[in-house]
Write an enzyme that holds these catalytic residues in place. Structure first.
Site, short mmCIF file in Angstrom:
data_model
loop_
_atom_site.label_atom_id
_atom_site.label_comp_id
_atom_site.label_asym_id
_atom_site.label_seq_id
_atom_site.Cartn_x
_atom_site.Cartn_y
_atom_site.Cartn_z
N ASP A 163 -5.55 22.28 101.49
CA ASP A 163 -4.21 21.88 101.05
C ASP A 163 -3.25 21.79 102.23
O ASP A 163 -3.20 22.69 103.08
CB ASP A 163 -3.67 22.89 100.05
CG ASP A 163 -4.52 22.99 98.80
OD1 ASP A 163 -5.74 22.83 98.91
OD2 ASP A 163 -3.95 23.26 97.72
N HIS A 219 0.16 20.20 101.40
CA HIS A 219 1.40 20.33 100.63
C HIS A 219 2.65 19.96 101.42
O HIS A 219 3.61 20.71 101.49
CB HIS A 219 1.53 21.76 100.10
CG HIS A 219 0.71 22.01 98.87
ND1 HIS A 219 0.90 21.31 97.69
CD2 HIS A 219 -0.31 22.86 98.63
CE1 HIS A 219 0.04 21.73 96.79
NE2 HIS A 219 -0.72 22.66 97.33
N ASP A 227 -4.45 17.77 97.58
CA ASP A 227 -3.14 18.40 97.63
C ASP A 227 -2.44 18.10 98.95
O ASP A 227 -2.05 19.00 99.70
CB ASP A 227 -3.23 19.91 97.39
CG ASP A 227 -3.32 20.25 95.91
OD1 ASP A 227 -3.53 19.32 95.11
OD2 ASP A 227 -3.20 21.43 95.56
N ASP A 256 3.73 17.45 97.57
CA ASP A 256 4.48 18.43 96.78
C ASP A 256 4.78 19.69 97.60
O ASP A 256 4.03 20.09 98.47
CB ASP A 256 3.75 18.81 95.49
CG ASP A 256 3.94 17.79 94.39
OD1 ASP A 256 4.96 17.09 94.41
OD2 ASP A 256 3.06 17.66 93.52
N ARG A 257 5.92 20.29 97.22
CA ARG A 257 6.41 21.55 97.77
C ARG A 257 6.95 21.43 99.18
O ARG A 257 8.03 21.91 99.47
CB ARG A 257 5.36 22.65 97.68
CG ARG A 257 4.99 23.06 96.26
CD ARG A 257 4.29 24.40 96.23
NE ARG A 257 4.14 24.87 94.87
CZ ARG A 257 3.07 24.67 94.11
NH1 ARG A 257 2.04 24.00 94.60
NH2 ARG A 257 3.01 25.12 92.88
N ASN A 283 -5.32 18.40 92.56
CA ASN A 283 -4.58 18.43 91.30
C ASN A 283 -3.13 18.00 91.47
O ASN A 283 -2.45 17.68 90.48
CB ASN A 283 -4.64 19.84 90.69
CG ASN A 283 -3.94 20.88 91.51
OD1 ASN A 283 -4.22 21.03 92.70
ND2 ASN A 283 -3.02 21.62 90.92
N HIS A 284 -2.62 17.93 92.70
CA HIS A 284 -1.25 17.46 92.92
C HIS A 284 -1.18 15.97 93.23
O HIS A 284 -0.08 15.44 93.36
CB HIS A 284 -0.58 18.26 94.05
CG HIS A 284 -0.04 19.57 93.59
ND1 HIS A 284 1.28 19.76 93.23
CD2 HIS A 284 -0.64 20.77 93.41
CE1 HIS A 284 1.47 21.01 92.86
NE2 HIS A 284 0.32 21.65 92.97
N HIS A 304 -11.94 19.88 95.20
CA HIS A 304 -10.66 20.54 95.41
C HIS A 304 -10.59 21.91 94.74
O HIS A 304 -10.18 22.89 95.37
CB HIS A 304 -9.52 19.67 94.90
CG HIS A 304 -8.17 20.33 95.07
ND1 HIS A 304 -7.57 20.48 96.29
CD2 HIS A 304 -7.33 20.91 94.16
CE1 HIS A 304 -6.43 21.12 96.14
NE2 HIS A 304 -6.25 21.38 94.87
N ARG A 340 -3.68 29.67 85.55
CA ARG A 340 -3.10 28.35 85.78
C ARG A 340 -2.88 27.57 84.48
O ARG A 340 -2.03 26.67 84.43
CB ARG A 340 -4.01 27.52 86.68
CG ARG A 340 -4.19 28.08 88.09
CD ARG A 340 -5.05 27.13 88.90
NE ARG A 340 -5.41 27.66 90.20
CZ ARG A 340 -4.70 27.49 91.31
NH1 ARG A 340 -3.57 26.84 91.27
NH2 ARG A 340 -5.11 27.98 92.47
N HIS A 369 -7.37 24.71 97.01
CA HIS A 369 -6.66 25.00 95.76
C HIS A 369 -5.97 26.36 95.71
O HIS A 369 -5.04 26.53 94.94
CB HIS A 369 -7.66 24.86 94.60
CG HIS A 369 -7.03 24.76 93.24
ND1 HIS A 369 -5.93 23.98 92.99
CD2 HIS A 369 -7.37 25.33 92.05
CE1 HIS A 369 -5.63 24.06 91.70
NE2 HIS A 369 -6.49 24.88 91.12
N ASP A 401 14.38 8.68 82.85
CA ASP A 401 15.01 7.94 83.95
C ASP A 401 13.94 7.09 84.64
O ASP A 401 13.42 7.46 85.69
CB ASP A 401 15.66 8.92 84.91
CG ASP A 401 16.31 8.24 86.10
OD1 ASP A 401 16.61 7.03 85.98
OD2 ASP A 401 16.50 8.89 87.14
N ASP A 458 13.94 4.25 86.31
CA ASP A 458 14.17 3.69 87.64
C ASP A 458 14.46 4.76 88.68
O ASP A 458 14.74 4.44 89.83
CB ASP A 458 15.32 2.67 87.60
CG ASP A 458 16.63 3.31 87.11
OD1 ASP A 458 16.64 4.53 86.81
OD2 ASP A 458 17.64 2.57 87.05
N ASN A 499 31.53 12.78 80.89
CA ASN A 499 32.60 12.17 81.69
C ASN A 499 32.85 10.72 81.33
O ASN A 499 33.66 10.04 81.97
CB ASN A 499 32.28 12.28 83.18
CG ASN A 499 30.98 11.59 83.55
OD1 ASN A 499 30.33 10.97 82.70
ND2 ASN A 499 30.61 11.69 84.81
N ASP A 519 31.24 7.89 81.70
CA ASP A 519 31.04 6.85 82.71
C ASP A 519 29.94 5.88 82.34
O ASP A 519 29.55 5.02 83.13
CB ASP A 519 30.74 7.48 84.07
CG ASP A 519 29.42 8.27 84.07
OD1 ASP A 519 28.87 8.49 82.97
OD2 ASP A 519 28.96 8.67 85.16
#
Length: 612
Positions: free
Chosen positions: A174, A176, A203, A206-207, A235-236, A287, A356, A383, A530, A532, A572, A574
């Site tokens: 990993d 990461h 992996d 991420d992080r 897995n990431h 992995h 996990r 992992h 979201d 986009d 607000n 908008d």
């Protein structure tokens, strides 16, 4: 004379004993902190696996739809239909030429200017740019990903290599998003080439803060040396994981206008990454690990590109082309989950990975059974963060290698990679990156008079006395608060995500955990709606989400009601909903039996947490 000689010896022995005790206490403290961080990490992964159904975030009951005798959850259909609509709007493969025409590289761009096919000169330019924290232009990123996808599509699910062509093969675990670790590996071990092959065991993202740079470097080497650099999926390498653990946010921050296209193309690239590597028919590199039902023949023959995310089941049969001879996509998905999420344990047998929430714990007998079936001698996996960067278990037959040093915090662990020679004997190389440019914290300073700034020891003392939780607060300081260049804690930064309300007599740790869990889960839901990745939910995106929900949940919420709901969340006014507004629309209620409130000195029963 003898007494004069004995006194210095006694003093030296005393100092030696004191130093050994001091070092032992430091090591125990480091390992304890590592275990705590790992427990938090695994609990968060468990929550991710449990909440991959988007409708569960909205506190709506799960229903199962049955179509042609095949059942699948409502949340799965909602998510898959969202991805189908997204692909209909933008197909990264078909519209690459259009992107190239639309995206111009301005003269002010000072980074590398790539030409395809890539050469080692281009890679050196990329490495130099990343060392100086420059970004690669979005046009080149999209071209690189498109070329990488074409190369990966030609590769099998399981890559077979032989050490007869090489002196040694280097296996990395990993990373990461820790670019400094990758650059240090290349510095110590040399760049990938025809004489210096590498296997990166998943992996990559991420992080860490530089996941995009790591992917670009690895994919660039893959294009130049497709037979000498090999990538396994982790897995990431999963768009659902990326939304929770930071990579999606990193891409959108670095490539604001074209981040959506990059992420969409990356989703396809992930699905084409090989799942495992076998060396000399003796060493299996995956992995995570294996299970008692691991079938290498099955993993070799199914269409891996169908598994876009192991957290979301494959799409229903009627929405995709699948030959009769192909194995069940749900069975294939479960096999992929096992090899990406499983962990070895000393206990015999195969049991669910409760830590996990996905994969399994496999014992030495499971390893023995697989070895006997396929004639294997060793499993190399990653992992899991290990204090020394590697670990050996199951009588030397299962090896873990983890290449991200300082994974939880500075000094928490070493990184390592291993080298395999034709004799199949692994040789480990350890290292630990020292962050460059970080100021050293002063140890002897006069008290600071800056308002709102306190020393780390004072902050630790306050957290221990108020919360009364036996955790290593000094180690958690950098994760819970902001530090200035002088090493002082910005006290108010501890409360940046909190609202001051009426004081309570006692704060239960379960309530704190619930607040954290729901905020993290709601952030994933926000990112799903979201589409986009603009950081805002438009009224049209909100309306599309409810239309999908109406269709699959068989409820009748008219457009007027949907618009009123969206307007009530738009505080607000908008015309769009930001994350804070989305978060305020949900309240975590800590409910307990009021009868207990009148009994002084008696603790309340276990509370129930609900999201509204």
């Amino acid at each position: 004379q003898i007494e004069g000689t004995l006194k210095p010896m006694k003093a030296a022995i005393l100092i030696q004993r004191w130093f050994r005790c001091y070092m032992a206490r430091l090591e125990v403290r480091r390992l304890s902190a590592l275990n705590i961080f790992q427990s938090i990490e695994y609990a968060d992964e468990q929550a991710q696996l449990q909440v991959c159904d988007p409708t569960s975030f909205l506190s709506l009951s799960l229903m199962e739809c049955t179509d042609n005798g095949r059942s699948y959850s409502l949340g799965t259909v909602l998510w898959e239909d969202t991805r189908i609509i997204s692909r209909k709007q933008t197909d990264p493969g078909d519209k690459l030429k259009e992107y190239e025409r639309m995206i111009e590289v301005p003269p002010s761009y000072l980074g590398p200017r790539l030409s395809f096919p890539l050469t080692i000169v281009d890679i050196n330019a990329i490495l130099q740019a990343f060392k100086h924290r420059q970004l690669l232009h979005a046009r080149y990123v999209l071209q690189l990903l498109h070329e990488t996808k074409k190369v990966l599509k030609q590769m099998p699910n399981i890559t077979h290599l032989s050490t007869s062509y090489f002196k040694e093969i280097t296996v990395c675990g990993d990373l990461h998003g820790k670019l400094d670790d990758l650059l240090l590996i290349f510095y110590k071990n040399g760049l990938p080439s025809g004489e210096n092959p590498y296997i990166f065991n998943g992996d990559f993202v991420d992080r860490g803060k530089h996941s995009m740079e790591i992917l670009i470097i690895l994919f660039a080497f893959l294009l130049v040396y497709p037979n000498d650099l090999h990538l396994n999926r982790g897995n990431h390498e999963d768009f659902m994981m990326n939304m929770r653990y930071g990579f999606t946010k990193e891409v959108m921050q670095k490539y604001k206008h074209h981040g959506g296209q990059i992420l969409q193309l990356l989703e396809d690239v992930y699905s084409w990454l090989p799942l495992a590597t076998v060396i000399d028919h003796k060493i299996l590199i995956v992995h995570g690990g294996i299970s008692d039902t691991t079938d290498l023949e099955l993993l070799s023959c199914f269409e891996r590109s169908l598994v876009k995310s192991v957290l979301v089941p494959p799409m229903p049969l009627e929405t995709r082309a699948l030959s009769v001879s192909d194995p069940s996509p749900l069975i294939c998905r479960s096999k992929v989950v096992d090899i990406l999420w499983s962990d070895p344990r000393s206990r015999q047998g195969c049991s669910p990975n409760t830590g996990r929430g996905g994969g399994c714990y496999f014992g030495p007998d499971v390893t023995t059974k697989l070895f006997a079936k396929y004639g294997l001698k060793m499993i190399i996996r990653s992992h899991e963060c290990k204090p020394e960067g590697y670990d050996i278990c199951h009588n030397g037959r299962v090896v873990t290698v983890f290449s991200a040093s300082n994974y939880y915090e500075e000094g928490s662990n070493r990184g390592a990679y291993l080298k395999l020679n034709p004799d199949m004997s692994p040789r480990f190389v350890q290292y630990q990156v020292t962050p460059a440019g970080l100021p050293r914290r002063p140890h002897l300073r006069s008290p600071s008079l800056s308002p709102g700034k306190i020393s780390v020891p004072d902050w630790v003392s306050v957290m221990e006395s108020v919360l009364n939780l036996p955790v290593p607060w000094r180690s958690l300081c950098t994760h819970l608060a902001s530090l200035d260049p002088e090493g002082r804690v910005d006290y108010l930064s501890c409360f940046s995500h909190l609202q001051v309300q009426e004081p309570v007599l006692e704060a239960h740790s379960a309530l704190v955990e619930t607040l954290y869990r729901y905020r993290s889960d709601l952030e994933i839901v926000f990112n799903i709606i979201d589409k986009d990745h603009s950081g805002l939910i438009s009224m049209e995106e909100f309306r599309q989400m409810w239309q999908l929900f109406n269709a699959h949940h068989h409820v009748n919420v008219d457009d007027t009601t949907i618009d009123h709901l969206a307007q009530s969340m738009d505080l607000n006014k908008d015309g769009s909903i930001d994350f804070n507004e989305f978060l305020k629309a949900f309240h975590v209620v800590h409910r307990h039996d009021p009868r207990w409130s009148t009994r002084e000195g008696t603790p309340p029963p276990a509370a129930e947490d609900e999201a509204w």
